[in-house]
Design a protein around this motif. Structure first.
Motif, PDB file in Angstrom:
ATOM      1  N   VAL A   5      16.520 -18.770 -44.665  1.00 20.53           N
ATOM      2  CA  VAL A   5      15.902 -18.371 -43.473  1.00 20.53           C
ATOM      3  C   VAL A   5      14.752 -19.310 -43.374  1.00 20.53           C
ATOM      4  CG1 VAL A   5      14.472 -16.826 -41.758  1.00 20.53           C
ATOM      5  CG2 VAL A   5      16.624 -16.109 -43.205  1.00 20.53           C
ATOM      6  N   SER A   6      14.406 -20.330 -42.463  1.00 20.88           N
ATOM      7  CA  SER A   6      13.686 -21.171 -42.048  1.00 20.88           C
ATOM      8  C   SER A   6      12.895 -21.375 -40.925  1.00 20.88           C
ATOM      9  CB  SER A   6      13.877 -22.745 -42.493  1.00 20.88           C
ATOM     10  OG  SER A   6      14.710 -22.594 -43.565  1.00 20.88           O
ATOM     11  N   LEU A   7      11.372 -21.767 -40.969  1.00 18.30           N
ATOM     12  CA  LEU A   7      10.960 -22.209 -39.635  1.00 18.30           C
ATOM     13  C   LEU A   7      11.485 -23.524 -39.130  1.00 18.30           C
ATOM     14  CD1 LEU A   7       7.032 -21.265 -39.728  1.00 18.30           C
ATOM     15  CD2 LEU A   7       8.972 -20.338 -37.954  1.00 18.30           C
ATOM     16  N   CYS A   8      11.589 -23.694 -37.866  1.00 21.39           N
ATOM     17  CA  CYS A   8      12.046 -24.854 -37.465  1.00 21.39           C
ATOM     18  C   CYS A   8      11.221 -25.401 -36.110  1.00 21.39           C
ATOM     19  CB  CYS A   8      13.609 -24.855 -36.653  1.00 21.39           C
ATOM     20  SG  CYS A   8      14.476 -26.074 -36.214  1.00 21.39           S
ATOM     21  N   PHE A   9      10.973 -26.833 -36.255  1.00 24.91           N
ATOM     22  CA  PHE A   9       9.954 -27.266 -35.125  1.00 24.91           C
ATOM     23  C   PHE A   9      10.207 -28.695 -34.996  1.00 24.91           C
ATOM     24  CE2 PHE A   9       8.192 -26.701 -39.229  1.00 24.91           C
ATOM     25  CZ  PHE A   9       7.861 -28.181 -39.723  1.00 24.91           C
ATOM     26  N   TYR A  10       9.890 -29.130 -33.696  1.00 27.05           N
ATOM     27  CA  TYR A  10       9.955 -30.577 -33.074  1.00 27.05           C
ATOM     28  C   TYR A  10       8.672 -31.144 -32.882  1.00 27.05           C
ATOM     29  CZ  TYR A  10      11.848 -34.271 -30.262  1.00 27.05           C
ATOM     30  OH  TYR A  10      12.325 -35.356 -29.688  1.00 27.05           O
ATOM     31  N   ARG A  11       8.164 -32.158 -33.397  1.00 30.69           N
ATOM     32  CA  ARG A  11       7.076 -32.785 -33.356  1.00 30.69           C
ATOM     33  C   ARG A  11       5.907 -31.686 -33.124  1.00 30.69           C
ATOM     34  NH1 ARG A  11       8.858 -37.187 -28.192  1.00 30.69           N
ATOM     35  NH2 ARG A  11      10.137 -38.213 -29.723  1.00 30.69           N
ATOM     36  N   PRO A  12       5.268 -30.814 -34.288  1.00 30.78           N
ATOM     37  CA  PRO A  12       4.547 -29.874 -34.148  1.00 30.78           C
ATOM     38  C   PRO A  12       2.978 -30.260 -34.161  1.00 30.78           C
ATOM     39  CG  PRO A  12       5.325 -30.331 -36.198  1.00 30.78           C
ATOM     40  CD  PRO A  12       5.856 -31.157 -35.545  1.00 30.78           C
ATOM     41  N   TYR A  13       2.672 -31.439 -33.879  1.00 32.50           N
ATOM     42  CA  TYR A  13       1.434 -31.787 -34.560  1.00 32.50           C
ATOM     43  C   TYR A  13       0.292 -31.014 -33.896  1.00 32.50           C
ATOM     44  CZ  TYR A  13       4.765 -35.614 -35.936  1.00 32.50           C
ATOM     45  OH  TYR A  13       5.780 -36.201 -36.305  1.00 32.50           O
ATOM     46  N   ALA A  14       0.671 -30.945 -32.620  1.00 31.16           N
ATOM     47  CA  ALA A  14      -0.622 -30.018 -31.716  1.00 31.16           C
ATOM     48  C   ALA A  14      -0.798 -28.763 -32.199  1.00 31.16           C
ATOM     49  CB  ALA A  14      -0.333 -29.905 -30.408  1.00 31.16           C
ATOM     50  N   LYS A  15       0.373 -27.961 -32.875  1.00 28.31           N
ATOM     51  CA  LYS A  15       0.292 -26.684 -33.533  1.00 28.31           C
ATOM     52  C   LYS A  15       0.608 -26.544 -34.842  1.00 28.31           C
ATOM     53  CE  LYS A  15       0.948 -24.719 -28.765  1.00 28.31           C
ATOM     54  NZ  LYS A  15       1.667 -23.764 -27.837  1.00 28.31           N
ATOM     55  N   TRP A  16       0.423 -27.639 -35.650  1.00 27.87           N
ATOM     56  CA  TRP A  16       0.925 -27.642 -36.926  1.00 27.87           C
ATOM     57  C   TRP A  16       0.032 -26.673 -37.743  1.00 27.87           C
ATOM     58  CZ3 TRP A  16       4.214 -28.035 -40.420  1.00 27.87           C
ATOM     59  CH2 TRP A  16       3.964 -28.329 -41.804  1.00 27.87           C
ATOM     60  N   ASN A  17      -0.982 -26.434 -37.511  1.00 29.20           N
ATOM     61  CA  ASN A  17      -1.848 -25.369 -38.039  1.00 29.20           C
ATOM     62  C   ASN A  17      -1.128 -24.002 -38.104  1.00 29.20           C
ATOM     63  OD1 ASN A  17      -2.981 -25.803 -35.410  1.00 29.20           O
ATOM     64  ND2 ASN A  17      -4.389 -24.117 -35.899  1.00 29.20           N
ATOM     65  N   ILE A  18      -0.976 -23.740 -36.996  1.00 25.98           N
ATOM     66  CA  ILE A  18      -0.130 -22.409 -36.465  1.00 25.98           C
ATOM     67  C   ILE A  18       1.314 -22.188 -37.298  1.00 25.98           C
ATOM     68  CG2 ILE A  18       0.643 -20.807 -35.070  1.00 25.98           C
ATOM     69  CD1 ILE A  18      -1.152 -21.813 -32.991  1.00 25.98           C
ATOM     70  N   VAL A  19       1.954 -23.304 -37.328  1.00 28.54           N
ATOM     71  CA  VAL A  19       3.404 -23.545 -37.967  1.00 28.54           C
ATOM     72  C   VAL A  19       3.054 -23.250 -39.603  1.00 28.54           C
ATOM     73  CG1 VAL A  19       5.236 -24.914 -38.612  1.00 28.54           C
ATOM     74  CG2 VAL A  19       4.132 -24.981 -36.384  1.00 28.54           C
ATOM     75  N   LYS A  20       2.120 -24.098 -40.027  1.00 27.73           N
ATOM     76  CA  LYS A  20       1.792 -23.963 -41.413  1.00 27.73           C
ATOM     77  C   LYS A  20       1.166 -22.635 -42.009  1.00 27.73           C
ATOM     78  CE  LYS A  20      -1.632 -26.380 -42.852  1.00 27.73           C
ATOM     79  NZ  LYS A  20      -2.410 -27.404 -43.084  1.00 27.73           N
ATOM     80  N   GLN A  21       0.435 -21.851 -41.250  1.00 27.78           N
ATOM     81  CA  GLN A  21      -0.168 -20.510 -41.472  1.00 27.78           C
ATOM     82  C   GLN A  21       1.010 -19.415 -41.448  1.00 27.78           C
ATOM     83  OE1 GLN A  21      -2.987 -19.965 -43.000  1.00 27.78           O
ATOM     84  NE2 GLN A  21      -2.122 -18.181 -43.430  1.00 27.78           N
ATOM     85  N   LEU A  22       1.443 -19.565 -40.145  1.00 26.24           N
ATOM     86  CA  LEU A  22       2.568 -18.414 -40.058  1.00 26.24           C
ATOM     87  C   LEU A  22       3.833 -18.460 -41.014  1.00 26.24           C
ATOM     88  CD1 LEU A  22       2.950 -18.239 -36.107  1.00 26.24           C
ATOM     89  CD2 LEU A  22       1.481 -16.915 -37.702  1.00 26.24           C
ATOM     90  N   SER A  23       4.036 -19.756 -41.507  1.00 24.36           N
ATOM     91  CA  SER A  23       5.265 -19.774 -42.560  1.00 24.36           C
ATOM     92  C   SER A  23       4.992 -19.088 -44.092  1.00 24.36           C
ATOM     93  CB  SER A  23       5.448 -21.154 -42.872  1.00 24.36           C
ATOM     94  OG  SER A  23       4.425 -21.956 -43.695  1.00 24.36           O
ATOM     95  N   VAL A  24       3.511 -19.275 -44.123  1.00 29.83           N
ATOM     96  CA  VAL A  24       2.946 -18.427 -45.521  1.00 29.83           C
ATOM     97  C   VAL A  24       2.720 -17.247 -45.267  1.00 29.83           C
ATOM     98  CG1 VAL A  24       0.713 -18.243 -46.857  1.00 29.83           C
ATOM     99  CG2 VAL A  24       1.558 -20.531 -46.077  1.00 29.83           C
ATOM    100  N   ASP A  25       2.212 -16.521 -44.025  1.00 29.76           N
ATOM    101  CA  ASP A  25       2.305 -15.090 -43.736  1.00 29.76           C
ATOM    102  C   ASP A  25       3.681 -14.491 -43.709  1.00 29.76           C
ATOM    103  OD1 ASP A  25      -0.529 -15.501 -43.394  1.00 29.76           O
ATOM    104  OD2 ASP A  25      -0.578 -15.861 -41.227  1.00 29.76           O
ATOM    105  N   ILE A  26       4.602 -15.039 -43.097  1.00 28.23           N
ATOM    106  CA  ILE A  26       5.739 -14.747 -43.038  1.00 28.23           C
ATOM    107  C   ILE A  26       6.627 -14.450 -44.440  1.00 28.23           C
ATOM    108  CG2 ILE A  26       8.368 -14.736 -42.175  1.00 28.23           C
ATOM    109  CD1 ILE A  26       7.113 -16.235 -39.859  1.00 28.23           C
ATOM    110  N   ALA A  27       6.537 -15.394 -45.173  1.00 27.64           N
ATOM    111  CA  ALA A  27       6.802 -15.409 -46.536  1.00 27.64           C
ATOM    112  C   ALA A  27       6.431 -14.190 -47.393  1.00 27.64           C
ATOM    113  CB  ALA A  27       6.800 -16.942 -47.127  1.00 27.64           C
ATOM    114  N   GLN A  28       4.971 -14.144 -47.378  1.00 24.62           N
ATOM    115  CA  GLN A  28       4.601 -13.052 -48.012  1.00 24.62           C
ATOM    116  C   GLN A  28       4.736 -11.542 -47.606  1.00 24.62           C
ATOM    117  OE1 GLN A  28       0.322 -14.041 -47.659  1.00 24.62           O
ATOM    118  NE2 GLN A  28       0.246 -15.379 -49.311  1.00 24.62           N
ATOM    119  N   LEU A  29       4.997 -11.334 -46.292  1.00 24.29           N
ATOM    120  CA  LEU A  29       5.402 -10.346 -45.694  1.00 24.29           C
ATOM    121  C   LEU A  29       6.718  -9.731 -46.038  1.00 24.29           C
ATOM    122  CD1 LEU A  29       3.781 -10.616 -42.197  1.00 24.29           C
ATOM    123  CD2 LEU A  29       3.117  -8.880 -43.600  1.00 24.29           C
TER     124      LEU A  29
END
Length: 302
Positions: free
Chosen positions: A268-292
């Motif tokens: 199960v993965s996060l998927c994104f397209y040209r995420p540069y404007a919101k890359w910090n959110i993508v990166k942080q949520l991926s950590v949070d979801i994995a931990q939960l």
């Protein structure tokens, strides 16, 4: 001229030595000396009197050092500001998620994430994998949660967790284990075409056309709940992701079978397209979801 050159001359002024300044800046003495010399040439000013021991700053050099200190201080403040901006998780985020993940993942992650990031507004849409990929490319979604791998070169993914897939059903003589190769001989109820989990199960278990259903029945569901009811009625089998097992009654949990000879898992993965404007959110949520999720999956996750 660059910031490093200004940092070098400040270090030389601080230590009154090119060798000590080079050690402090983690460069060779030759590199530091060459960069300082180049700066002096660009400014057409001799900053240091190299004949003196220890090294002495020239009168013109003193003014350059004052301005260099101000520029470096501004640069450091700018860097700190950018880190602060990047650490903020706020604004509106449009998230797509496939139904076979949403029904078990959302109850685990939604409340903790909203409480942790009160300035983040989540718009969540249940969509198929195909529609999600299309919406990501068109900018209708910021990111999605789906099962990987996917056949796409322009969309990027980051793994959240690996989830065991379990067999639910009935075996003769009350057996509680089944081999993967035996599944093709069973009456298997699958999700409707278009669900990636269906395709994965067919591939994992080498399933052909399901010949074990009643000859006058053709039924494929969009939900795990319906599959469970069909299995209970016809004494067949289906496959369920581990997180979904939390939704089962104690009675139904008795019908979960262990896989003999190794388990089946899905990514199960996060998927994104040209995420540069919101890359910090993508990166942080991926950590949070994995931990939960890690709290609810028996095997190791990312």
């Amino acid at each position: 001229m660059n910031i490093h050159q200004l940092e070098y001359i400040l270090a030389v002024d601080q230590f009154k030595s090119f060798s000590k300044a080079a050690d402090y800046c983690h460069v060779t003495q030759a590199t530091l000396s060459a960069m300082v010399k180049k700066l002096e040439e660009q400014l057409d000013i001799v900053i240091f009197d190299r004949k003196a021991n220890p090294i002495v700053v020239t009168e013109n050099g003193k003014e350059i050092l004052v301005q260099a200190q101000q520029v470096v201080a501004h640069a450091q403040a700018l860097l700190a500001s950018s880190k602060s901006i990047n650490s903020k998780i706020e604004g509106r985020l449009k998230l797509g998620i496939i139904p076979t993940i949403a029904n078990s993942l959302m109850p685990i992650i939604l409340k903790p994430i909203l409480e942790k990031y009160p300035q983040l507004v989540l718009e969540i849409y249940e969509v198929t994998t195909h529609q999600m990929m299309k919406n990501l490319r068109e900018g209708k979604l910021d990111m999605g949660i789906l099962s990987t791998p996917i056949a796409s070169n322009d969309l990027e993914t980051t793994l959240l967790y690996e989830e065991p897939v379990h067999v639910y059903g009935y075996l003769d003589h009350g057996k509680k284990t089944i081999k993967k190769e035996e599944l093709s001989k069973q009456r298997i109820f699958l999700l409707q075409e278009g669900h990636c989990l269906r395709d994965q199960i067919i591939q994992w278990c080498d399933l052909k056309k399901n010949k074990h259903l009643p000859p006058n029945l053709l039924f494929e569901s969009n939900t795990f709940d319906t599959l469970l009811n069909l299995v209970d009625e016809f004494q067949g089998m289906t496959l369920l992701p581990e997180l979904y097992l939390r939704n089962l009654s104690d009675q139904r949990k008795l019908q979960v079978l262990d896989m003999a000879g190794g388990e089946i898992t899905r990514e199960v993965s996060l998927c994104f397209y040209r995420p540069y404007a919101k890359w910090n959110i993508v990166k942080q949520l991926s950590v949070d979801i994995a931990q939960l999720v890690n709290q609810f999956i028996k095997k190791d996750t990312v």
